[in-house]
Design an enzyme around this catalytic site. Sequence first.
Site, PDB file in Angstrom:
ATOM      1  N   LYS A  20       0.824  -1.215   0.000  1.00 54.20           N
ATOM      2  CA  LYS A  20       0.000   0.000   0.000  1.00 54.20           C
ATOM      3  C   LYS A  20       0.858   1.266   0.000  1.00 54.20           C
ATOM      4  CE  LYS A  20      -0.706   0.453   5.007  1.00 54.20           C
ATOM      5  NZ  LYS A  20      -1.700   0.580   6.093  1.00 54.20           N
ATOM      6  N   ASP A  21       2.157   1.142   0.349  1.00 52.17           N
ATOM      7  CA  ASP A  21       3.047   2.300   0.350  1.00 52.17           C
ATOM      8  C   ASP A  21       3.631   2.601  -1.029  1.00 52.17           C
ATOM      9  OD1 ASP A  21       2.647   2.434   3.062  1.00 52.17           O
ATOM     10  OD2 ASP A  21       4.616   1.637   3.621  1.00 52.17           O
ATOM     11  N   CYS A  33      -0.839   7.923  -2.670  1.00 51.82           N
ATOM     12  CA  CYS A  33      -0.998   7.136  -1.447  1.00 51.82           C
ATOM     13  C   CYS A  33      -1.732   7.910  -0.352  1.00 51.82           C
ATOM     14  CB  CYS A  33       0.367   6.707  -0.918  1.00 51.82           C
ATOM     15  SG  CYS A  33       1.365   5.776  -2.089  1.00 51.82           S
ATOM     16  N   ARG A  42       0.721  10.175  14.110  1.00 49.58           N
ATOM     17  CA  ARG A  42       1.844   9.491  13.470  1.00 49.58           C
ATOM     18  C   ARG A  42       2.420   8.519  14.485  1.00 49.58           C
ATOM     19  NH1 ARG A  42       5.329  11.465   9.573  1.00 49.58           N
ATOM     20  NH2 ARG A  42       6.142   9.363   9.777  1.00 49.58           N
ATOM     21  N   ARG A  95       0.929   4.265  18.634  1.00 52.44           N
ATOM     22  CA  ARG A  95      -0.484   4.547  18.365  1.00 52.44           C
ATOM     23  C   ARG A  95      -1.392   3.847  19.373  1.00 52.44           C
ATOM     24  NH1 ARG A  95      -1.273   5.516  11.951  1.00 52.44           N
ATOM     25  NH2 ARG A  95       0.772   6.392  11.531  1.00 52.44           N
ATOM     26  N   ARG A 131      -8.242   8.430   4.025  1.00 49.11           N
ATOM     27  CA  ARG A 131      -9.187   7.386   3.616  1.00 49.11           C
ATOM     28  C   ARG A 131      -9.990   6.871   4.809  1.00 49.11           C
ATOM     29  NH1 ARG A 131      -8.918   2.253   4.724  1.00 49.11           N
ATOM     30  NH2 ARG A 131      -6.756   2.436   5.411  1.00 49.11           N
ATOM     31  N   ARG A 132      -9.296   6.568   5.892  1.00 44.61           N
ATOM     32  CA  ARG A 132      -9.995   6.084   7.081  1.00 44.61           C
ATOM     33  C   ARG A 132     -10.899   7.162   7.662  1.00 44.61           C
ATOM     34  NH1 ARG A 132      -4.513   3.287   9.113  1.00 44.61           N
ATOM     35  NH2 ARG A 132      -4.859   1.166   8.309  1.00 44.61           N
TER      36      ARG A 132
END
Length: 329
Positions: free
Chosen positions: A91-92, A254, A161, A167, A139-140
């Site tokens: 995905k990166d 991205c 971040r 997190r 997106r989230r």
Amino acid sequence: MNATPSPAASGGAPPLRLGTRRSALAMAQSGLVADLVRDVTGRPVELVEITTYGDTSREHLAQIGGAGVFVSALREALLRGEIDLAVHSLKDLPTAEPEGLALAAVPRREDPRDALIARDGLTFAQLPPGARIGTGSPRRAAQLNAWARSLGLDIETVPIRGNVGTRIGYVRSGRLDAVVLAAAGLTRLGRIGEATELLDADHVLPAPGQGALAVECAASSAALAARLAEIDDPYTRVAVTAERSLLAALEAGCSAPVGALADLLGDGQVVTEMRLRGVVGTLDGTTLVQLSTTGPVPASPGDAADLGRVLAAEMLAKGAAGLMGERAL
């Protein structure tokens, strides 16, 4: 996949140098790939840790170009011949094919869904009014806000971040009510048990390629590329090709608020169809363009890419182009 080392390989061939980011997750992912590569080549594999700009910058990902900032340093090391292969979270990867490099393998995909880690074991629907949810992903944020609105929930998405531990620490310390992370990363770190809910793709589509790994090598290393192809999973390859083709056709990077997932459908034994779903939305979730298409499993990556382009064209016709600028959190 237990290949027998050749006499030449077992007789002292130099280790293959596998480039990886330094984070715990990147090291875990690269370790998994290293095991696969040892099996098919019969050669030892050593991990070479490389620091990327994305690892050192304190800015939000959407402000520094998205997840692609984690990729460039590894690719440069490949082109300079300092490493023999590199592992990325797929995905990166930017969708443009880099000159001089080959995407040699996409191993079998892990669970592509997002996972919620919330205080007190709560699910998304159980979060309290005004709940603060951490995510660094537009997106989230777009889809979480839309889902909350459909449930009559009042939430606040907070840009964050940091690595997985950092997190999750925001929830454990009480600074946030919840965070959303990729289920695949939690699984590879042995922390999936901390998820309080796996988010159904009907509510939150993952990033294109989420849960899959990409193994790159120099295009000139034909013999190595041929061996790495042995760890490629064809079903994963066509699925992520369709997702990434949709992303590219939307001309989104991205960091854009785009979700996509290609599901392989069948009777449990034989895969017969592939369903591709895509979504683009505003950060506040008030506007979503969400479409899907289902057809035969693509016979080649080229056919998969065509499927992605077709769905992207339908999304653009529904107004997706006007949402591409919604990136900053």
